[in-house]
Scaffold this motif. Sequence first.
Motif, PDB file in Angstrom:
ATOM      1  N   ALA A  88       0.828  -1.198   0.000  1.00  0.00           N
ATOM      2  CA  ALA A  88       0.000   0.000   0.000  1.00  0.00           C
ATOM      3  C   ALA A  88       0.868   1.257   0.000  1.00  0.00           C
ATOM      4  O   ALA A  88       0.560   2.246  -0.691  1.00  0.00           O
ATOM      5  N   ARG A  89       1.958   1.221   0.761  1.00  0.00           N
ATOM      6  CA  ARG A  89       2.851   2.382   0.804  1.00  0.00           C
ATOM      7  C   ARG A  89       3.447   2.640  -0.585  1.00  0.00           C
ATOM      8  O   ARG A  89       3.536   3.769  -1.052  1.00  0.00           O
ATOM      9  N   ALA A  90       3.872   1.561  -1.258  1.00  0.00           N
ATOM     10  CA  ALA A  90       4.426   1.709  -2.603  1.00  0.00           C
ATOM     11  C   ALA A  90       3.372   2.229  -3.570  1.00  0.00           C
ATOM     12  O   ALA A  90       3.653   3.066  -4.435  1.00  0.00           O
ATOM     13  N   MET A  91       2.128   1.756  -3.415  1.00  0.00           N
ATOM     14  CA  MET A  91       1.037   2.219  -4.278  1.00  0.00           C
ATOM     15  C   MET A  91       0.807   3.716  -4.097  1.00  0.00           C
ATOM     16  O   MET A  91       0.619   4.455  -5.072  1.00  0.00           O
ATOM     17  N   ILE A  92       0.839   4.188  -2.855  1.00  0.00           N
ATOM     18  CA  ILE A  92       0.592   5.602  -2.593  1.00  0.00           C
ATOM     19  C   ILE A  92       1.703   6.458  -3.189  1.00  0.00           C
ATOM     20  O   ILE A  92       1.455   7.517  -3.770  1.00  0.00           O
ATOM     21  N   HIS A  93       2.967   5.993  -3.062  1.00  0.00           N
ATOM     22  CA  HIS A  93       4.072   6.750  -3.651  1.00  0.00           C
ATOM     23  C   HIS A  93       3.930   6.828  -5.172  1.00  0.00           C
ATOM     24  O   HIS A  93       4.137   7.883  -5.777  1.00  0.00           O
ATOM     25  N   ASP A  94       3.602   5.692  -5.800  1.00  0.00           N
ATOM     26  CA  ASP A  94       3.410   5.707  -7.242  1.00  0.00           C
ATOM     27  C   ASP A  94       2.262   6.624  -7.637  1.00  0.00           C
ATOM     28  O   ASP A  94       2.349   7.380  -8.615  1.00  0.00           O
ATOM     29  N   ALA A  95       1.188   6.537  -6.870  1.00  0.00           N
ATOM     30  CA  ALA A  95       0.025   7.380  -7.175  1.00  0.00           C
ATOM     31  C   ALA A  95       0.361   8.853  -7.001  1.00  0.00           C
ATOM     32  O   ALA A  95      -0.113   9.710  -7.751  1.00  0.00           O
ATOM     33  N   TRP A  96       1.209   9.161  -6.006  1.00  0.00           N
ATOM     34  CA  TRP A  96       1.580  10.558  -5.779  1.00  0.00           C
ATOM     35  C   TRP A  96       2.364  11.111  -6.972  1.00  0.00           C
ATOM     36  O   TRP A  96       2.139  12.227  -7.419  1.00  0.00           O
ATOM     37  N   LEU A 156       2.201  10.061 -10.010  1.00  0.00           N
ATOM     38  CA  LEU A 156       1.253  10.216 -11.116  1.00  0.00           C
ATOM     39  C   LEU A 156       0.429  11.491 -10.934  1.00  0.00           C
ATOM     40  O   LEU A 156       0.163  12.223 -11.897  1.00  0.00           O
ATOM     41  N   ARG A 157       0.009  11.753  -9.709  1.00  0.00           N
ATOM     42  CA  ARG A 157      -0.766  12.965  -9.447  1.00  0.00           C
ATOM     43  C   ARG A 157       0.079  14.213  -9.714  1.00  0.00           C
ATOM     44  O   ARG A 157      -0.419  15.210 -10.237  1.00  0.00           O
ATOM     45  N   ALA A 212       0.071  14.746 -13.297  1.00  0.00           N
ATOM     46  CA  ALA A 212      -1.260  15.172 -13.737  1.00  0.00           C
ATOM     47  C   ALA A 212      -1.506  16.642 -13.413  1.00  0.00           C
ATOM     48  O   ALA A 212      -2.119  17.366 -14.194  1.00  0.00           O
ATOM     49  N   VAL A 213      -1.020  17.092 -12.242  1.00  0.00           N
ATOM     50  CA  VAL A 213      -1.196  18.492 -11.861  1.00  0.00           C
ATOM     51  C   VAL A 213      -0.462  19.412 -12.833  1.00  0.00           C
ATOM     52  O   VAL A 213      -0.983  20.456 -13.236  1.00  0.00           O
ATOM     53  N   GLU A 214       0.751  19.026 -13.223  1.00  0.00           N
ATOM     54  CA  GLU A 214       1.493  19.838 -14.188  1.00  0.00           C
ATOM     55  C   GLU A 214       0.750  19.919 -15.520  1.00  0.00           C
ATOM     56  O   GLU A 214       0.666  20.980 -16.142  1.00  0.00           O
ATOM     57  N   ASP A 215       0.205  18.787 -15.949  1.00  0.00           N
ATOM     58  CA  ASP A 215      -0.564  18.783 -17.200  1.00  0.00           C
ATOM     59  C   ASP A 215      -1.826  19.632 -17.066  1.00  0.00           C
ATOM     60  O   ASP A 215      -2.215  20.352 -18.001  1.00  0.00           O
ATOM     61  N   PRO A 275      -2.740  -2.440  -9.457  1.00  0.00           N
ATOM     62  CA  PRO A 275      -3.714  -2.190 -10.529  1.00  0.00           C
ATOM     63  C   PRO A 275      -3.199  -1.115 -11.481  1.00  0.00           C
ATOM     64  O   PRO A 275      -2.208  -0.445 -11.217  1.00  0.00           O
ATOM     65  N   PRO A 276      -3.885  -0.916 -12.638  1.00  0.00           N
ATOM     66  CA  PRO A 276      -3.444   0.080 -13.620  1.00  0.00           C
ATOM     67  C   PRO A 276      -3.317   1.454 -13.008  1.00  0.00           C
ATOM     68  O   PRO A 276      -3.964   1.781 -12.027  1.00  0.00           O
ATOM     69  N   ARG A 277      -2.517   2.299 -13.614  1.00  0.00           N
ATOM     70  CA  ARG A 277      -2.168   3.587 -13.034  1.00  0.00           C
ATOM     71  C   ARG A 277      -3.346   4.518 -12.769  1.00  0.00           C
ATOM     72  O   ARG A 277      -3.377   5.201 -11.769  1.00  0.00           O
ATOM     73  N   PRO A 278      -4.339   4.601 -13.674  1.00  0.00           N
ATOM     74  CA  PRO A 278      -5.467   5.489 -13.354  1.00  0.00           C
ATOM     75  C   PRO A 278      -6.128   5.152 -12.038  1.00  0.00           C
ATOM     76  O   PRO A 278      -6.578   6.011 -11.315  1.00  0.00           O
ATOM     77  N   HIS A 279      -6.183   3.846 -11.707  1.00  0.00           N
ATOM     78  CA  HIS A 279      -6.779   3.456 -10.429  1.00  0.00           C
ATOM     79  C   HIS A 279      -5.895   3.845  -9.262  1.00  0.00           C
ATOM     80  O   HIS A 279      -6.365   4.192  -8.189  1.00  0.00           O
ATOM     81  N   CYS A 280      -4.577   3.779  -9.457  1.00  0.00           N
ATOM     82  CA  CYS A 280      -3.671   4.195  -8.390  1.00  0.00           C
ATOM     83  C   CYS A 280      -3.883   5.657  -8.068  1.00  0.00           C
ATOM     84  O   CYS A 280      -3.804   6.075  -6.931  1.00  0.00           O
ATOM     85  N   LEU A 281      -4.150   6.437  -9.089  1.00  0.00           N
ATOM     86  CA  LEU A 281      -4.415   7.861  -8.869  1.00  0.00           C
ATOM     87  C   LEU A 281      -5.646   8.049  -8.004  1.00  0.00           C
ATOM     88  O   LEU A 281      -5.702   8.921  -7.145  1.00  0.00           O
ATOM     89  N   GLY A 282      -6.626   7.165  -8.206  1.00  0.00           N
ATOM     90  CA  GLY A 282      -7.842   7.266  -7.404  1.00  0.00           C
ATOM     91  C   GLY A 282      -7.614   6.957  -5.954  1.00  0.00           C
ATOM     92  O   GLY A 282      -8.350   7.399  -5.084  1.00  0.00           O
ATOM     93  N   LEU A 283      -6.579   6.166  -5.658  1.00  0.00           N
ATOM     94  CA  LEU A 283      -6.286   5.847  -4.254  1.00  0.00           C
ATOM     95  C   LEU A 283      -5.964   7.096  -3.479  1.00  0.00           C
ATOM     96  O   LEU A 283      -6.472   7.324  -2.392  1.00  0.00           O
ATOM     97  N   VAL A 284      -5.100   7.960  -4.058  1.00  0.00           N
ATOM     98  CA  VAL A 284      -4.744   9.199  -3.368  1.00  0.00           C
ATOM     99  C   VAL A 284      -5.937  10.129  -3.309  1.00  0.00           C
ATOM    100  O   VAL A 284      -6.218  10.757  -2.308  1.00  0.00           O
ATOM    101  N   GLY A 285      -6.675  10.213  -4.419  1.00  0.00           N
ATOM    102  CA  GLY A 285      -7.831  11.110  -4.414  1.00  0.00           C
ATOM    103  C   GLY A 285      -8.878  10.682  -3.422  1.00  0.00           C
ATOM    104  O   GLY A 285      -9.536  11.503  -2.803  1.00  0.00           O
TER     105      GLY A 285
END
Length: 552
Positions: free
Chosen positions: A367-375, A377-378, A381-384, A540-550
């Motif tokens: 879970a910790r690794a997932m949150i770092h990856d999601a962060w 990605l976020r 996404a913020v820069e974009d 799971p795929p990256r878009p879902h990882c982004l949802g974890l942080v959100g």
Amino acid sequence: MAKPAPKNHIETRQKAVIYCRVSSVRQKVDGSGLASQEHRCREYAESKGYDVAAVFPDDVTGGGDFMKRPGMVALLSFIDAQPSDNFIIIFDDLKRFARDTVFHIKLRQEFQSRGAKVECLNFRFEDTPEGRFSETIVAAQGELEREQNKRQTVQKMRARLEKGYWVFCAPMGLRYEKVAGHGKLLVRKEPIASIIQEAMKGFASGRFETQVEVKRFLEAQPTFPKDYANGEIRAQKVTDILTNPLYGGCLERPNWDVSLRRAQHEGLVSFETFERIQERRAGKAKAPARKDLNADFPLRGFVRCGDCGNPMTACWSKGSTKRYPYYLCDTRGCPSSRKSVRRDAIEGDFESILKSLQPTRGLMAVARAMIHDAWHLRHKAVEDQNEAARIEIKAAEKKIARVVDRLISSDSASVIAVCEREIEKLERKKIVLEEQAASARLQKQAPTEFIELALEFLANPWNIWKNGGLAVRRTVLRLVFSEPLEWVRKEGYRTAKTTFPFNALAEISGQNGDMVRSRRLELPRVLPHSDLNAARLPIPPRPHCLGLVGGL
């Protein structure tokens, strides 16, 4: 030779009343205008040999109807109560009398009809054509000065509004403070500002489903001002808070032709949050949460009957020696209608579900690794989003310019109205885009406090439920479960539908089943630190990882 007066004759002095007026309550409190006027009028009455019967002060402007001045109404009522006495009305200056020509003449007629005379320290009234003409000219001059002062004041206030400064009374939760380079600027007024901020963010995020829930939240805050002695506030106050753009860092004054714009002061919430609130208010209305939700039955309304699907209610049942708590379905025609279920059974099995969501240490490493990856990605996404926002701002500005050109060239009232609405819509969109583009960028490394907060919730939602109050428990329900739970008599809970973070962890653990099990989410083995890279494979795929942080 004059005949001497009898010895028992008592000389009667002319009765008089004094009228004093200042233009505002502030002048009455901070200044000494009323006291100085009264002093001068009393000296004048003494020099004339008048007996002052009463003094009538006022603290309202001189431009309005004199019948709206409490002091003047009291003066006329005082004269009416003593019709046999012909009073002299004394005032300091003709401007204190009335600064409106029409009302000046009407007030003179009111006094004449009562047999009262007026005397002024700075003006001599004469009952001649020339005297009345002079009086009218002086009254008209006072009206001119008043209108000029009003125009100048309005112009200055409008200019400050156009520059983004609020010039009227500060709303609840904000106050004026002198700031270098700004003059008087709205700043936060604690603790009310933080309470309103939490209420607005809660409504925007869905924590409070309806305005009624916002109202109850505000009423539960001891330091928030109440409208009634029973601790309640008006529903209109909640509406005023949720619809005031000042809290979103913007201002507008349509009746002064000041359109919505970014204000100089800092809002309690972002304008994007403010717009989300307006969208929620304009959306489909939702039934307010039950008022009888309390700590005795935290699952009331969230657990549904497995037979009819309606929310279960709860109550205390009185036994021979004590009271017993029960949950039950109260829907007519339902097979489970009025069939009570012990609170221990409903809430005990629910706690087992929460305990079963507690992952192992190895899974928490995943879970910790997932949150770092999601962060990360976020962050990308913020820069974009910021770059896309800047492009959209330029497009909105070009569209506004085109609409303005069309507005200028059109003579049709309907076309002008449509253009004005379109410009307002584009301006609101532009403010949101500018706010997004100017917002602070996410740092590349996820902050420790964010990570720990998310992990603490994922690690043991049951512990948060156990130690939290009613509001915290209701929040846990929304964060853990995507849908209400269903209770089937003699079977228990059906499979719980959890939110994405817990679903992701359950997929990794390989757990599945029709009914909820009480055992914990387990990995096949506890992963050592060296195997962390391997643990990242089933993410799971990256878009879902982004949802974890959100989601957290």
